[in-house]
Design a protein around this motif. Structure first.
Motif: not given
Lengths: 234, 234
Positions: B77-93
């Motif tokens: 869900g973190h990568y697949g169901f949220k858009t990176g337009k709204d937040f940085n997907k790589f924070q805390n990854v």
């Protein structure tokens, strides 16, 4: 670069078929995938040297028969390691002609779909055909689709020379040290590698049998070539 | 036409990533496949609306991290169901920057490869990028690659709206008769369907629990939406 990483990609195994006037042909493919949902479109990636590729160009149609898990190397070898330029692959095969005119294999398959080609892309040695789905049906819901991983690791199959993933097994086998039961031998006709640790269950050869100890009437389990068509892997 | 046939196609699941100057992004994809062996080239099929697609256009590079089997819906869900337009997907990854500058996810992945885009094909809602492999490595040899079949049938995941295979689960769920434990409810944010017969093991909801009996603090296991974002499937 470590090409072992490529083998972590998951594929199924399919018989991609087409027609050219009254002629039918098909080949084994692991590169079949949906590219859009609306409209439903699939892509197949085919080597330019394959007769089926030629047929798809001529007729503008293809069908995909989805192979089930319970198959042997002979089944794959019939479609995958022999060319339809030399014989009719559909003689003595249980098939039907689909809505597009392409043949659909009914033996050892779980489902199929048929497409009309809407786009073609040249990617070098291969062509990617994009097909709009014309029809799709389940053949046998109870059958489990064969995965490429199962084909390689359980059935001990290799990629045919014209596959996008051809270079995998042969290059790797060459890098393996010889086991205590003897060296690996490669079929010069189809690329199958005889592994002494594995043997050949279909021809009642026990694991641990060296290539030299195979009976004289033993043949390549994939393409049927004689023992003298095999070469020791250096 | 029976779209059940489409679900017999075998896929893996991947995080396709790219960059745009200092920004990083990635999304879940099931359409990653090798198209030629010499040179090694891979194709990825990405929705035009995805931010990562935009980044691949801008930078001309992408990386593919191959997801392992032992993941949960939150990870996808973190990568697949949220858009990176709204937040940085790589924070805390846990990730590293590869040779191409694209990020490579190191958590719950078994291998990766990186590509430079050499061709782009427009197939309607999606773009097929052809990439020449620049680098590839194993991250953890012991991990089993996740298959789309395992994701759908064991982890009970669905396709995100922008996937080439999106229409599958929702259409099918709507066709299912309601079980004796109550009706199916769909998350209006991400499309996840709550199935009473399955429950939600992650949030300690036993199989057989009707949607109405879920605690008020239960949230969508895929995207985290509240219960009131769910709608009964007719």
């Amino acid at each position: 670069m470590n090409i072992e990483a490529f083998f972590k990609i998951t594929y199924g195994l399919y018989i991609v078929t087409s027609k050219n006037e009254n002629l039918l042909n098909g080949h084994i493919s692991n590169t079949v995938f949906q590219v859009t949902a609306e409209p439903p479109q699939f892509a197949v990636c085919s080597n330019k040297d394959n007769l089926t590729t030629d047929f798809i160009f001529q007729s503008g149609v293809f069908a995909v028969s989805i192979i089930e898990q319970d198959v042997d190397l002979q089944y794959i070898g019939h479609y995958g390691f022999k060319t339809g330029k030399d014989f009719n692959k559909f003689q003595n095969v249980n098939y039907k002609i689909g809505k597009t005119g392409a043949p659909i294999v009914l033996d050892k398959t779980t489902a199929y779909f048929e497409c009309e080609v809407v786009q073609k892309f040249d990617v070098g040695s291969h062509i990617i055909f994009i097909g709009k789905v014309i029809d799709s049906e389940i053949i046998d819901e109870s059958k489990i689709p064969l995965t490429y991983n199962h084909y390689r690791n359980v059935i001990k199959g290799v990629s045919p020379k014209n596959s996008p993933t051809y270079f995998d097994k042969l290059k790797l086998e060459k890098m393996k040290p010889a086991g205590k039961t003897g060296k690996l031998y490669k079929c010069n006709v189809c690329g199958y590698v005889y592994e002494p640790e594995v043997g050949d269950v279909e021809q009642h050869i026990k694991p641990g049998t060296a290539f030299e100890d195979l009976p004289d009437n033993w043949v390549c389990p994939v393409c049927g070539a004689n023992k003298d068509m095999f070469e020791e892997l250096a």
